[in-house]
Design an enzyme around this catalytic site. Structure first.
Site, PDB file in Angstrom:
ATOM      1  N   GLU A  39       0.873  -1.174   0.000  1.00  0.00           N
ATOM      2  CA  GLU A  39       0.000   0.000   0.000  1.00  0.00           C
ATOM      3  C   GLU A  39       0.910   1.224   0.000  1.00  0.00           C
ATOM      4  O   GLU A  39       1.783   1.337   0.864  1.00  0.00           O
ATOM      5  CB  GLU A  39      -0.893   0.004   1.236  1.00  0.00           C
ATOM      6  CG  GLU A  39      -1.841  -1.175   1.324  1.00  0.00           C
ATOM      7  CD  GLU A  39      -2.616  -1.168   2.633  1.00  0.00           C
ATOM      8  OE1 GLU A  39      -3.483  -0.297   2.813  1.00  0.00           O
ATOM      9  OE2 GLU A  39      -2.334  -2.036   3.490  1.00  0.00           O
ATOM     10  N   ARG A 265       5.476 -12.840   9.891  1.00  0.00           N
ATOM     11  CA  ARG A 265       6.092 -11.563   9.589  1.00  0.00           C
ATOM     12  C   ARG A 265       7.391 -11.427  10.373  1.00  0.00           C
ATOM     13  O   ARG A 265       7.654 -12.167  11.322  1.00  0.00           O
ATOM     14  CB  ARG A 265       5.155 -10.407   9.946  1.00  0.00           C
ATOM     15  CG  ARG A 265       4.817 -10.299  11.421  1.00  0.00           C
ATOM     16  CD  ARG A 265       3.956  -9.087  11.692  1.00  0.00           C
ATOM     17  NE  ARG A 265       4.690  -7.855  11.424  1.00  0.00           N
ATOM     18  CZ  ARG A 265       4.112  -6.660  11.376  1.00  0.00           C
ATOM     19  NH1 ARG A 265       2.801  -6.538  11.551  1.00  0.00           N
ATOM     20  NH2 ARG A 265       4.829  -5.586  11.155  1.00  0.00           N
ATOM     21  N   LYS A 275       3.811   0.577  10.606  1.00  0.00           N
ATOM     22  CA  LYS A 275       3.828   1.727   9.709  1.00  0.00           C
ATOM     23  C   LYS A 275       3.235   2.960  10.382  1.00  0.00           C
ATOM     24  O   LYS A 275       3.673   4.088  10.138  1.00  0.00           O
ATOM     25  CB  LYS A 275       3.083   1.418   8.413  1.00  0.00           C
ATOM     26  CG  LYS A 275       3.342   2.430   7.307  1.00  0.00           C
ATOM     27  CD  LYS A 275       2.690   2.021   6.005  1.00  0.00           C
ATOM     28  CE  LYS A 275       3.403   0.873   5.344  1.00  0.00           C
ATOM     29  NZ  LYS A 275       2.849   0.572   4.000  1.00  0.00           N
TER      30      LYS A 275
END
Length: 560
Positions: A39, A265, A275
């Site tokens: 994104e 992750r 983020k």
């Protein structure tokens, strides 16, 4: 090494690769198509590198292709700056998508058409509830949700409202389009998830053409289907979203049937990869930007001098697992040191200078000495360094009243100057405050090159630069941004390290460093690995420490 050779050298076996191999062997997949779908609402970080290496690596290993696709469905947070940075970082890391660059926004018209299909099938409806009421009626992990009072609207009414939403007739938040699935599902993601929301915002690619935007969950899987992705690889937080991913694929006339697979992750000690937190660090001025060398972003690591092959090596070492865990940042540091040790030329730099005067060295005399560029690479050759009567050494290499095991310079002690001579401290000069400002020394002319003809030994070798022939520079010493091994994502400012950056002004470097290039690694002997920073100017050199020769920061913290 070519890109192909690099990829082959860095591949390994893991459960994702075993799935891919099995799918090819069984014929479920005739070829492999993966994608890296960021994104564009921030810069990529070290966690993304794991996904990049996995997706591009699998595609290359199995003779397929990997797409770079921007999941650009939220114009309120997306910027062209982020799009450009992501493309730049993926290339820097060593991967290329060729002709396969895509955007979810490429598919907005098709996604809208499919949404109307769901409405016609009675599987989607326009909901007028406020965001608060929707949240309350969604239920909890232990209680089922409640049906919206608008859930049973007729098809024509839903189509009318949805088309008017697209036309921009309603304000933000007034209505949403929801999939009609199961408000009592044990998986909250299946409780009539939002497919479209009204957003009067300018999109980086489509401008103001659209007044409604698809949710990530709706756009993501359908974009995979449009691109004929065979293996949709994502991190574990999307595991609970997989049933929704599959529901949309099953209920729409999409051109292919991709499958989603999840892996753990990356979590690193002394590092935050949220983020949201990274955005706040930049926005609130805790760091100098997304490419601040203290940031775990790829741009920050690059600016700090971390080579891309070190990141790829680290990703290979940690592997691909099914369960989340925290990786010690020391593993990352190991990969960085391993790569830099092989490629970084050696130079001498004095970060905190202390002047010494060799009183028995002839005034005005200058001689050139040979210094090796790399101890493990004879082909790197030697360079000439100038030696003179006045030199600089590190302040830490002298103690007036040394403890028993201090073997460097002290009154009456003899040490070796690297590549040069044995010197002995004869006198300590201090200022009015009692601070040591200069050392008066003598040298043994017979020890040129660093060895004594009479066979006597010294216990320390220290680095130095000639006072008259060195260049001045600012040297930035970076330490971890956070003090705690597992910093809080909620109250992260409490864990910030106040000593994450120390700027040393007036450091002295051997003149060869004046010709250094940005991102070209260099080892300051006995100090660590450094690189020229983009803040440098011909009149003011700025070097950043990539990493020390050893992890002294952790030791200092443990004893502090």
């Amino acid at each position: 090494m070519t890109t192909d050779e690099t990829t082959v050298a860095e591949t390994g076996r893991d459960f994702i690769r075993e799935i891919v191999k099995s799918d090819l062997d069984s014929g479920r997949a005739k070829s492999v198509v993966t994608r890296f779908p960021p994104e564009p609402n921030g810069y990529l970080h070290i966690g993304h590198a794991k996904s990049i290496c996995l997706n591009f690596g699998i595609a290359k290993e199995f003779g397929g292709r990997c797409h770079l696709r921007f999941d650009d469905t939220n114009p309120t947070k997306e910027e062209q700056e982020y799009i450009d940075a992501i493309e730049r970082d993926v290339r820097w890391l060593g991967f290329d998508w060729g002709q396969h660059l895509y955007h979810a926004s490429d598919y907005f018209e098709q996604l809208y058409s499919w949404a109307e299909d769901l409405i016609r099938a009675g599987k989607a409806y326009v909901d007028d509830q406020s965001p608060h009421d929707m949240r309350v009626n969604r239920g909890t992990l232990t209680e089922p949700g409640k049906n919206s009072p608008f859930r049973d609207r007729g098809v024509e009414e839903n189509l009318d409202f949805f088309r008017r939403m697209r036309a921009g007739e309603f304000p933000n938040g007034a209505r949403v389009l929801r999939a009609k699935i199961d408000m009592a599902s044990g998986n909250i993601n299946l409780r009539d998830p939002v497919m479209y929301r009204i957003l009067h915002a300018t999109h980086p690619r489509t401008g103001t053409q659209w007044k409604i935007y698809p949710s990530y969950d709706y756009a993501h899987g359908q974009s995979d289907a449009i691109e004929h992705i065979t293996h949709s690889v994502c991190t574990l937080e999307f595991e609970d979203h997989r049933p929704l991913y599959d529901w949309f694929i099953a209920n729409l006339n999409v051109p292919s049937r991709p499958h989603q697979y999840e892996f753990a992750r990356l979590n690193l000690t002394y590092t935050v990869l949220s983020k949201r937190v990274l955005t706040e660090l930049v926005r609130d001025g805790h760091v100098g930007g997304w490419d601040d060398p203290r940031m775990p972003t790829l741009a920050g690591l690059r600016r700090r001098g971390v080579p891309p092959e070190a990141i790829r090596d680290f990703v290979k070492r940690i592997g691909v697992a099914k369960a989340n865990s925290v990786v010690d940042v020391g593993m990352f540091d190991f990969s960085v040191r391993e790569v830099l040790n092989k490629k970084a030329m050696r130079r001498m730099a004095v970060l905190r200078p202390l002047k010494i005067v060799i009183e028995n060295y002839p005034e005005g005399q200058v001689e050139e000495l040979d210094a090796i560029n790399h101890p493990d690479d004879p082909a790197a050759g030697v360079r000439k360094i100038k030696f003179s009567r006045e030199l600089y050494i590190e302040q830490d290499d002298f103690m007036e009243n040394p403890p028993k095991k201090f073997f460097r310079l002290s009154p009456g002690a003899e040490v070796r100057l690297r590549y040069a001579y044995f010197v002995t401290c004869r006198e300590v000069v201090k200022n009015a405050k009692g601070e040591v400002t200069e050392l008066r020394c003598s040298y043994d002319q017979a020890t040129r090159g660093g060895n004594a003809p009479d066979g006597r030994k010294v216990k320390a070798t220290i680095h130095w630069v000639s006072a008259a022939h060195s260049v001045s520079a600012e040297v930035r010493i970076y330490n971890p941004l956070f003090m705690q091994p597992n910093p809080s994502g909620e109250n992260f400012t409490a864990d910030l390290n106040p000593n994450s950056l120390e700027a040393l002004v007036g450091s002295r470097l051997e003149p060869a460093l004046a010709d250094a290039h940005i991102e070209q690694p260099v080892q300051f002997e006995r100090q660590g690995y450094f690189c020229l920073d983009r803040d440098s100017k011909p009149s003011v050199l700025v070097f950043s420490r990539t990493i020390g020769l050893r992890n002294t920061w952790a030791k200092e913290k443990a004893t502090g």
